[in-house]
Enzyme design. Structure first.
Site, PDB file in Angstrom:
ATOM      1  N   GLY A 208      91.589  48.925  -3.085  1.00 48.28           N
ATOM      2  CA  GLY A 208      91.336  47.821  -4.033  1.00 48.28           C
ATOM      3  C   GLY A 208      92.538  47.401  -4.855  1.00 48.28           C
ATOM      4  O   GLY A 208      92.397  46.747  -5.879  1.00 48.28           O
ATOM      5  N   LYS A 226     104.003  37.507 -12.061  1.00 48.11           N
ATOM      6  CA  LYS A 226     104.068  38.362 -13.250  1.00 48.11           C
ATOM      7  C   LYS A 226     105.385  38.167 -13.998  1.00 48.11           C
ATOM      8  O   LYS A 226     105.429  38.270 -15.225  1.00 48.11           O
ATOM      9  CB  LYS A 226     103.872  39.816 -12.834  1.00 48.11           C
ATOM     10  CG  LYS A 226     102.439  40.064 -12.365  1.00 48.11           C
ATOM     11  CD  LYS A 226     102.310  41.340 -11.585  1.00 48.11           C
ATOM     12  CE  LYS A 226     100.877  41.613 -11.196  1.00 48.11           C
ATOM     13  NZ  LYS A 226     100.744  42.675 -10.198  1.00 48.11           N
TER      14      LYS A 226
HETATM   15  N1  HSE Z   1      97.686  43.185  -6.239  1.00 45.13           N
HETATM   16  C1  HSE Z   1      98.179  43.485  -7.532  1.00 45.13           C
HETATM   17  C2  HSE Z   1      99.160  44.643  -7.438  1.00 45.13           C
HETATM   18  C3  HSE Z   1      97.046  43.805  -8.448  1.00 45.13           C
HETATM   19  O1  HSE Z   1      99.166  45.310  -6.414  1.00 45.13           O
HETATM   20  O2  HSE Z   1      99.923  44.872  -8.361  1.00 45.13           O
HETATM   21  C4  HSE Z   1      97.404  43.881  -9.900  1.00 45.13           C
HETATM   22  O3  HSE Z   1      97.863  42.650 -10.386  1.00 45.13           O
END
Ligand code: HSE
Length: 338
Positions: A208, A226
């Site tokens: 997940g 980000k």
């Molecule tokens: N897919 C993202 C990660 C989830 O692996 O960092 C968290 O933003």
């Protein structure tokens, strides 16, 4: 405080479980009594002004992948996020639909509609922010609502608030970091266990951590989102994801990793903003503070006069990100107590 959950995936389910489990403590410590009055997923919406039965909702989702187990008085098939945001009486909308990076939809419309309806918004979806963050901040301001998005960067690690609140008075010269848990998990597995990228990614998906579209992770786009959010929030830039140079880890091979190891280095997917912003795999020394493994994220702020400050924590996962949503909700409660 009445809350509408839009999107009911890993993060929202963990959040619902968390507030259900911590109800007494939240009331006692913060005077926070969150009542989930609606949950929307891609098939329909469960609405109950008295509060949706969270345990039933979680069970139903687990059993059938939908919310229909809540019964026809509560569950309305085909009802959309926009319908619910407009109709359901609530103070806070939590937007947690999957990130989409061409138009930021449906998250962008959810966030805008919620703000225009006078709802405070907590967003874990990176799409709307990567595409239109300055406009959304202005829209929130214009409508007098709180807009929080701690869960978009660092999972449960409070990277944004740390930089904003704890580095006051310092000059931040650059920000660099490992911001995608999935790629870091994949590179760590390739480095430590010699497993193939495909296999490690499948494992990250199963656990997940990965995005609904995992090319966002390995292609560097999630890191880019980000970086945009962090730079805009902390450095006051007005970037969108289109302003970045982005390279992911898809071309990193076992022999690249082995070559780096012989030089005492590791390969990491690093996002960096200084004058310009870019995302690319880089070799860093094994002793570097950014050399964290698994789903850990690490962000270094190069500051004046304190020098380099690095924050490390779990950057992906339902429970971890749910903790960010809860922090945001506590802040909304503090700002606009009801
Ligand atoms: N897919 C993202 C990660 C989830 O692996 O960092 C968290 O933003």
């Amino acid at each position: 405080m009445r809350v509408l959950l839009v999107g009911f995936g890993v993060v929202s389910q963990s959040f619902a479980e968390l507030v259900d489990h911590e109800a007494k403590k939240l009331d006692h410590d913060y005077g926070l009594r969150p009542k989930i009055v609606g949950i929307v997923d891609r098939k329909g919406a469960a609405i109950s002004p008295a509060g949706v039965d969270v345990k039933k909702a979680l069970n139903s989702k687990k059993r059938s992948g939908t919310l229909e187990g809540l019964g026809h008085e509560v569950y309305h098939e085909g009802r959309t996020g926009i319908d619910a945001i407009k109709d359901v009486e609530c103070e806070v909308v939590i937007e947690a639909t999957p990130t989409e990076l061409t138009k930021g939809e449906p998250g962008l419309s959810h966030v805008k509609t919620a703000m225009m309806e006078g709802r405070h918004v907590i967003c874990t979806n990176k799409g709307p922010l990567a595409i239109a963050m300055p406009a959304l901040i202005e829209l929130a301001h214009h409508n007098g609502v709180v807009f929080k998005f701690s869960g978009t960067v660092g999972g449960g690690t409070p990277i944004l608030d740390f930089a904003k609140k704890c580095l006051e008075g310092s000059k931040i010269k650059s920000i660099s970091g490992i911001l995608n848990g999935t790629s870091n998990y994949v590179l760590s597995k390739m480095t430590a266990e010699g497993v193939a990228m495909k296999e490690a990614l499948a494992e990250a998906q199963r656990l997940g951590y990965a995005e609904a579209d995992p090319t966002y992770d390995v292609g560097g786009f999630d890191t880019a989102c980000k970086l945009v959010i962090t730079s805009n929030f902390v450095l006051g830039t007005s970037m969108s994801i289109r302003d970045l140079d982005i390279k992911g880890i898809a071309e990193v091979s076992k022999s690249d990793i082995e070559g780096a190891r012989m030089r005492g280095n590791v390969i990491k997917l690093i996002g960096k903003v200084e004058k310009a912003a870019r995302v690319a795999p880089q070799e860093i020394p094994m002793t570097h503070p950014l050399n964290v493994s698994g789903t850990f994220n690490a962000v270094s702020f190069d500051t004046y006069p304190a020098g380099e400050i690095t924050l490390v924590g779990k950057g992906a996962g339902g429970k971890e990100t749910a903790s960010s949503v809860l922090r945001d909700l506590i802040e909304v409660r503090r700002t606009f107590a009801r």
